[in-house]
Design a protein around this motif. Structure first.
Motif, PDB file in Angstrom:
ATOM      1  N   ALA A 197      -9.768  44.018  16.353  1.00 56.85           N
ATOM      2  CA  ALA A 197      -9.884  44.730  15.165  1.00 56.85           C
ATOM      3  C   ALA A 197      -9.045  45.737  14.422  1.00 56.85           C
ATOM      4  CB  ALA A 197     -11.467  45.463  15.335  1.00 56.85           C
ATOM      5  N   LEU A 198      -8.513  46.271  16.093  1.00 55.73           N
ATOM      6  CA  LEU A 198      -8.012  47.807  16.144  1.00 55.73           C
ATOM      7  C   LEU A 198      -7.004  46.991  15.759  1.00 55.73           C
ATOM      8  CD1 LEU A 198      -8.734  49.978  19.700  1.00 55.73           C
ATOM      9  CD2 LEU A 198      -9.141  50.543  16.992  1.00 55.73           C
ATOM     10  N   ALA A 199      -5.777  45.631  15.998  1.00 57.56           N
ATOM     11  CA  ALA A 199      -4.595  45.351  15.831  1.00 57.56           C
ATOM     12  C   ALA A 199      -4.715  45.092  13.917  1.00 57.56           C
ATOM     13  CB  ALA A 199      -4.491  44.520  16.379  1.00 57.56           C
ATOM     14  N   ARG A 200      -6.468  45.196  13.229  1.00 48.26           N
ATOM     15  CA  ARG A 200      -6.206  44.758  11.987  1.00 48.26           C
ATOM     16  C   ARG A 200      -6.336  46.077  11.276  1.00 48.26           C
ATOM     17  NH1 ARG A 200      -5.645  39.473  10.767  1.00 48.26           N
ATOM     18  NH2 ARG A 200      -6.059  37.828  12.322  1.00 48.26           N
ATOM     19  N   THR A 201      -7.938  46.052  11.036  1.00 47.45           N
ATOM     20  CA  THR A 201      -8.372  47.167  10.127  1.00 47.45           C
ATOM     21  C   THR A 201      -9.096  48.299  10.964  1.00 47.45           C
ATOM     22  OG1 THR A 201      -9.717  45.624   9.344  1.00 47.45           O
ATOM     23  CG2 THR A 201      -8.216  46.136   8.737  1.00 47.45           C
ATOM     24  N   GLY A 202      -9.191  48.180  12.345  1.00 49.84           N
ATOM     25  CA  GLY A 202     -10.191  48.844  13.052  1.00 49.84           C
ATOM     26  C   GLY A 202     -10.030  50.597  13.371  1.00 49.84           C
ATOM     27  N   VAL A 203     -11.145  51.824  13.478  1.00 50.71           N
ATOM     28  CA  VAL A 203     -10.521  52.920  13.625  1.00 50.71           C
ATOM     29  C   VAL A 203     -10.981  53.246  15.061  1.00 50.71           C
ATOM     30  CG1 VAL A 203     -11.637  55.095  12.866  1.00 50.71           C
ATOM     31  CG2 VAL A 203     -11.250  53.474  11.269  1.00 50.71           C
ATOM     32  N   PRO A 204     -10.047  53.938  16.017  1.00 54.50           N
ATOM     33  CA  PRO A 204     -10.065  53.580  16.834  1.00 54.50           C
ATOM     34  C   PRO A 204     -11.814  54.536  16.964  1.00 54.50           C
ATOM     35  CG  PRO A 204      -8.288  54.338  16.302  1.00 54.50           C
ATOM     36  CD  PRO A 204      -8.366  53.644  15.280  1.00 54.50           C
ATOM     37  N   ASP A 205     -11.991  54.580  18.542  1.00 50.99           N
ATOM     38  CA  ASP A 205     -13.455  55.767  18.348  1.00 50.99           C
ATOM     39  C   ASP A 205     -13.322  56.677  19.603  1.00 50.99           C
ATOM     40  OD1 ASP A 205     -13.510  54.099  20.321  1.00 50.99           O
ATOM     41  OD2 ASP A 205     -15.632  53.221  19.752  1.00 50.99           O
ATOM     42  N   GLY A 206     -12.085  57.044  20.427  1.00 53.83           N
ATOM     43  CA  GLY A 206     -11.514  57.399  21.097  1.00 53.83           C
ATOM     44  C   GLY A 206     -11.425  56.543  22.697  1.00 53.83           C
ATOM     45  N   ARG A 207     -12.208  55.565  23.419  1.00 57.19           N
ATOM     46  CA  ARG A 207     -11.871  54.789  23.494  1.00 57.19           C
ATOM     47  C   ARG A 207     -10.521  54.349  23.698  1.00 57.19           C
ATOM     48  NH1 ARG A 207     -15.808  50.620  23.402  1.00 57.19           N
ATOM     49  NH2 ARG A 207     -15.492  49.790  21.378  1.00 57.19           N
ATOM     50  N   ARG A 208     -10.162  54.228  25.477  1.00 51.80           N
ATOM     51  CA  ARG A 208      -8.760  53.507  25.225  1.00 51.80           C
ATOM     52  C   ARG A 208      -9.285  51.561  25.789  1.00 51.80           C
ATOM     53  NH1 ARG A 208      -4.721  52.440  29.738  1.00 51.80           N
ATOM     54  NH2 ARG A 208      -3.246  52.927  28.843  1.00 51.80           N
ATOM     55  N   LEU A 209      -8.619  51.386  24.759  1.00 52.68           N
ATOM     56  CA  LEU A 209      -9.209  49.482  24.655  1.00 52.68           C
ATOM     57  C   LEU A 209      -7.536  48.821  25.150  1.00 52.68           C
ATOM     58  CD1 LEU A 209     -11.487  49.004  21.848  1.00 52.68           C
ATOM     59  CD2 LEU A 209     -11.701  49.102  24.289  1.00 52.68           C
ATOM     60  N   ILE A 210      -7.535  48.064  26.050  1.00 50.85           N
ATOM     61  CA  ILE A 210      -6.534  47.840  26.381  1.00 50.85           C
ATOM     62  C   ILE A 210      -5.485  45.711  25.776  1.00 50.85           C
ATOM     63  CG2 ILE A 210      -5.103  46.730  28.550  1.00 50.85           C
ATOM     64  CD1 ILE A 210      -5.385  49.750  28.668  1.00 50.85           C
ATOM     65  N   ALA A 211      -5.186  45.700  25.040  1.00 49.69           N
ATOM     66  CA  ALA A 211      -4.479  44.778  25.054  1.00 49.69           C
ATOM     67  C   ALA A 211      -3.709  43.452  25.851  1.00 49.69           C
ATOM     68  CB  ALA A 211      -3.845  44.164  23.072  1.00 49.69           C
ATOM     69  N   ARG A 239       1.182  41.312  31.592  1.00 47.57           N
ATOM     70  CA  ARG A 239       1.576  42.396  30.223  1.00 47.57           C
ATOM     71  C   ARG A 239       0.265  42.963  29.649  1.00 47.57           C
ATOM     72  NH1 ARG A 239       6.722  40.383  26.726  1.00 47.57           N
ATOM     73  NH2 ARG A 239       7.934  39.526  28.307  1.00 47.57           N
ATOM     74  N   SER A 240       0.674  44.248  29.295  1.00 50.31           N
ATOM     75  CA  SER A 240      -0.737  45.149  28.990  1.00 50.31           C
ATOM     76  C   SER A 240      -0.712  45.744  28.146  1.00 50.31           C
ATOM     77  CB  SER A 240      -1.879  45.176  29.916  1.00 50.31           C
ATOM     78  OG  SER A 240      -1.384  46.359  30.556  1.00 50.31           O
ATOM     79  N   TRP A 241      -1.128  46.606  27.467  1.00 47.48           N
ATOM     80  CA  TRP A 241      -0.101  47.523  26.213  1.00 47.48           C
ATOM     81  C   TRP A 241      -2.234  48.200  25.520  1.00 47.48           C
ATOM     82  CZ3 TRP A 241       1.040  42.919  25.667  1.00 47.48           C
ATOM     83  CH2 TRP A 241       0.629  41.986  24.784  1.00 47.48           C
TER      84      TRP A 241
END
Length: 372
Positions: free
Chosen positions: A273-287, A328-330
């Protein structure tokens, strides 16, 4: 004829500003002053345009954009950059981005060229910290670099103005490049290629141009051929609004693994969702990485790049997927948060077509060689 249409200076007469004009009325007065060549009065007539912008209706702002953009080539240097900012604001309000983009991007080109001239001549005249536009005096910078022997091709005052206004041109260019039609027009006309070359050569540390460079390179409605070497399969996709290869990698994993076409662990839906249209909510999510991205010639394509780095094979950008050489992760998200991204699958290639295309590619170079 209306007052707005009749605001034309004659002889040495500069029209007086009305007490409560409309935005388009103020634009008409500014047009008249610029057309008459009253450069010393442009700033005075630009002020009401900016002041009236906030209270103007959307339709009026949209109508003002192309008219103000048309004034940019003839406006004097310092006011021109502030005028470009108003044009950018009009585009953000819905003014035609293509109609506004030409003069804005031409102004950015001039500002980049001039600012680089200042950097070069600053080094030639003793070096040291470059001028701070908030604290230093432009007149002092002009006095230092005003050497006719070196600046005949670019007058010192234009180099100084460019340095002090480049950030304004950046913001105006961002406003037009944020729209796909303007990006397409600038790319097809060769403007983007020139600007990216100038940005690549630019050495002025006080201006960060990385974001604008990424935005300018964003592809829209662009076909992408993906060939997976381990399975021998191929896929035709279409990408739009992707500003970095981390984002593309995330969405490839979602479409191909999450869609059941390739083996592997699908991405977390929140990461997608963050890679498409999502808005960050302060959490650090890892791909997490799913593939090694390789060009048809075997060279690696790094996540730190952009989808525009992917070369074409028979006119279609072609990406080869190979096994990960290491984990790999980011951080999940988009390099340009304001820009929504999309990647969709159009068709799965049949086995024979995929095999034929894969036969024309070269396996990726080994990891040890890639890191030399």
């Amino acid at each position: 004829m209306s007052t707005e249409q009749n605001a034309q200076p004659t002889g040495d007469h500069v029209p007086s500003r009305r007490q409560q004009p409309t935005l388009l009325g103020a634009v008409a007065e500014l047009e008249a002053v610029v057309a008459a060549g009253y450069d010393e009065h442009v700033g005075r007539f630009l002020g009401p345009v900016g002041a009236l912008f906030g209270s103007a209706g959307v339709a009026e702002r949209q109508a003002a954009g192309p008219r103000l953009a048309a004034l940019l080539p003839d406006a004097p240097p310092f006011p021109r950059a502030h005028l470009a900012m108003v044009v950018g604001a009009c585009v953000e309000s819905g003014a035609d981005p293509v109609a506004c983009s030409g003069p804005v991007l031409a102004g950015l080109r001039g500002a980049l060229t001039g600012a680089q001239r200042l950097v070069e001549h600053w080094a030639r005249t003793g070096g040291g910290p470059l001028p701070d536009r908030e604290e230093d005096d432009p007149a002092g910078a002009h006095a230092r670099i005003a050497d006719p022997a070196h600046l005949a091709e670019w007058p010192a005052h234009l180099a100084v103005v460019a340095w002090w206004t480049l950030h304004l041109w950046q913001q105006a260019a961002w406003a037009v490049y944020a729209h796909a039609p303007a990006r397409t027009e600038a790319r097809s006309s060769g403007v983007t290629e020139v600007l990216l070359e100038l940005i690549g050569r630019y050495q002025g540390g006080r201006h960060d141009l990385e974001g604008l460079a990424h935005l300018a390179q964003v592809l829209d409605d662009e076909p992408l051929l993906v060939l997976d070497r381990p399975t021998g399969t191929g896929y035709l996709l279409r990408m739009s609004g992707l500003s970095d290869t981390f984002q593309l990698h995330t969405l490839l994993a979602d479409v191909l693994i999450g869609g059941g076409h390739l083996p592997g662990a699908p991405q977390d839906p929140e990461v997608v969702a963050l890679a498409r249209t999502g808005v960050p909510d302060g959490r650090r999510l890892i791909a997490t990485g799913a593939f090694n991205l390789v060009a048809p010639d075997g060279s690696w394509l790094w996540n730190e790049g952009t989808p525009g780095d992917i070369p074409a094979l028979d006119g279609v950008r072609t990406l080869v997927l190979e096994p990960l050489p290491y984990e790999r992760s980011w951080s999940a998200g988009r390099f340009i948060q304001e820009l929504p991204g999309d990647l969709r699958l159009e068709r799965v290639l049949d086995r024979a077509e995929a095999a034929r295309l894969l036969a024309r590619t070269v396996p990726g170079v080994p990891a040890a060689q890639a890191f030399r």
